[in-house]
Every structure is written in C-alpha cells, then in structure tokens.
Scaffold this active site. Sequence first.
Site, PDB file in Angstrom:
ATOM      1  N   ASP A 242     -11.690 -10.530  28.667  1.00 47.25           N
ATOM      2  CA  ASP A 242     -11.450 -10.590  27.228  1.00 47.25           C
ATOM      3  C   ASP A 242     -12.289 -11.715  26.612  1.00 47.25           C
ATOM      4  OD1 ASP A 242     -10.343 -10.293  24.756  1.00 47.25           O
ATOM      5  OD2 ASP A 242      -8.299 -10.778  25.316  1.00 47.25           O
ATOM      6  N   ASP A 246     -16.300 -11.573  24.313  1.00 48.62           N
ATOM      7  CA  ASP A 246     -16.550 -12.092  22.958  1.00 48.62           C
ATOM      8  C   ASP A 246     -17.769 -13.015  22.962  1.00 48.62           C
ATOM      9  OD1 ASP A 246     -14.399 -10.745  21.809  1.00 48.62           O
ATOM     10  OD2 ASP A 246     -13.885 -12.457  20.535  1.00 48.62           O
TER      11      ASP A 246
END
Length: 348
Positions: A242, A246
């Site tokens: 996760d 990004d």
Amino acid sequence: MQRKRIAVVPGDGIGKEVIPQALMVIQASGAPVDFTEFDWSADRYLKDGTTIPADGFAMLARDFDAIFVGALGDPRVKTNIHAKEILLGMRFQMDLYANVRPVKLFDASLCPLKNVRVEDLNFTVIRENTEGVYMDIGGVFKQGTPDEVATQEDINTRKGVERIIRFAFDYARANRRKKVMMTDKSNVMTYAGGLWQRVFQEVAAEYSEITPQHMFVDALCLQMIREPQSLEVIVTNNMFGDILTDLAAALQGGLGMAASGNIHPSRTSMFEPVHGSAPPLAGKNVANPMGSILSAAMMLAHLELRGEAERIESAVIDAVREGRRTQDIGGSMGTREVAEWIAKRVTA
Ligand SMILES: NC(=O)c1ccc[n+]([C@@H]2O[C@H](COP(=O)([O-])OP(=O)(O)OC[C@H]3O[C@@H](n4cnc5c(N)ncnc54)[C@H](O)[C@@H]3O)[C@@H](O)[C@H]2O)c1
C-alpha cells in the site's frame, strides 16, 4: 473470440467522470466487450441503504469476465461503509489476492526526480491483497484510560504468502523480467518475516531463470528514489505494498497516472485506477482520465485482448508526449478532451 462481459461500477466523485471516458476509449479500440453498469455508490446507499446487493459478489463472479471500478468515497457517508463493503468486499470475498501495480514513466517531465529517463522507470509492484493488518483483527483494552492497550494483528498464512510469491514469479516469467525482489521487515517482524523468507526461497528455486532478491522495505524506499532502474518485479505484503505503490505513483506522475488490477488468476478479476474519488475535483471536468484508461488497457490484456490493450497504452503515451494533458500533470485540457483525443488516436 467470444465477447467479454464487463461489470462497470463508476462509484463516486471523479469515478463517475473518468470511467465513462475509459469506456469510450475501449469502444474506440474495437475490443469485443459488452458493459453492464451498476450504480453501487454513495448516492445509492443514501437512497436505499444498499452497499452491494446480497448476491452481488456471487453474481459478479458468475456472470462477468471482469469488473471495472472507478472510485468510492463520499463526504456525505462519514463511515465510508459503502466503499468498504464494495471495494474491500470484492478483494476479500472474491479472493482477488494479487494487487498488480505497473509503474512506468511515459515522459521524463512527469517524474519529480532529476535525470530519470523513460527507460529508467519500468517496474511492477505485486501486493498481497487479502491478508496482513487489513484483516481487521485486533482489539482495545482499557479504552480511554492511561492504561489503554491496542492490538492489530498481522495475519500471514502459508497459503496466502506462497500464492502471492508464486504469482510474482509467474508474472516475471510471463513478462520476460529477470529479477523478483521480496521486501519485508523481517529483521524486526521476525515471525511473519520468517515465513515470507522461507517461502520465497522455496518458490524461487522453481524459477531458475529468475534472480531472487531481497531488501528490507525501508532500504527499498531509498533504492526506489536513488536507483529505480534497478527494479523489475517487487512482491510484498498488504501494508508495505500500500505504501510503496503511492511512492511509486509519485515517480510516474502522480495518482492520476496510476493503474491497477486486483487479480485471482482463475476468477473474475477487478481493475481500477489507484486514485480515490477526489471530491474537490468532482464535476469540474479536470480529473486526469489516464489512470482509468490505463486500468482499462490492463483489463483488456488480462482478457487476452492484447492488441487493443497495446494500442490504448500507446495512445496514452502519445497524449502525454504531445502535451494532451490535464492540470495535475502540467496541462490545461479537460477530462473529456484528453479522453476524446486518446480515443481518436486509438481508432486511427
Ligand atoms: N480505490 C478507491 O476507490 C479509493 C482510493 C483512495 C481514496 N478513496 C476515497 O476517495 C476519497 C478522497 O480520498 P483522498 O483525497 O485521500 O484521495 P484521492 O485519490 O481522491 O485524492 C488525492 C489527491 O490526488 C488528486 N487526484 C486524485 N485523482 C486524481 C485524478 N484522476 N486527476 C487529478 N488529480 C487527482 C486529488 O485532487 C487529491 O489532491 C475518500 O473518500 C477516500 O476514502 C477511494
């Protein structure tokens, strides 16, 4: 080839703007697909309390070849319950265990790092999508007191770890990549990390043409900025994936450029742009449609419509290089205008 059936969930905010544009581009490619749209969203939830109908996941698995989702999240639904039930529901209940995030640079001007060339940024993050701290297991004790204790369990199963690592090696083999890097924090998270380490070594031994590599996730963050050209395929758990994705999105031009697939190799899989519903941008024709269009291309490639997928990706590259861009990546065109340009290029 039999026509493919695609379930479409535009969702909320800019999802409702970018998804129709991506569907237009798919249609321009001539791909033999049929769309069925579902209104699962904040609007629907606020109207009749439905997040996803009772048989929703079974119906998607049974009646569709792929699912195409925009974004979910709306300030009017404070709990975000609809987004959680629809998105996490698809990932967990449909067992879409591999989150696949290609990280490609289409033009050097999109990368915030200096001296990075297009060919320096081309790797894929394979994130475990169904386990880890996202399983919502834990609790609090003595809440609200100075002695409060909170726990959040990090669940790693042998089955879950093995299948995601195998997926990463199969992905590398299918895409002619030579290296797979597993990243973890096994120096401090010794039990979970130990399982990942053992399984990684065992599975790697079955893929003799691929070099297995390992880095601790903090060191990999540094490497991703300093030497992104050294990376090919990265496999990791749900939380590290996760965070890393990004960071990776920032390298390729931001959330508006990032595409993803939530995949189970033998089940109906789901494709979505990485960004959220961006409420402040909604309804203004300013959102970047490229993340959705690239997710659509990923979906077509997954459905073995590779020619159409390649033409769509090339048209996006042309759009970026010829300055047909929305504001987030330094342009001045609108969502629709960018998508229409891409659709025309795909048709030509
Ligand atoms: N997969 C999903 O559906 C998903 C993912 C992340 C967030 N969300 C939800 O979306 C809502 C907003 O969340 P957030 O603000 O943290 O994340 P966001 O991705 O919506 O926005 C983050 C930033 O990126 C910009 N941005 C995002 N997509 C863009 C695009 N296509 N073009 C140009 N700029 C873009 C936004 O303007 C904002 O500055 C929340 O309700 C959140 O829960 C949903």
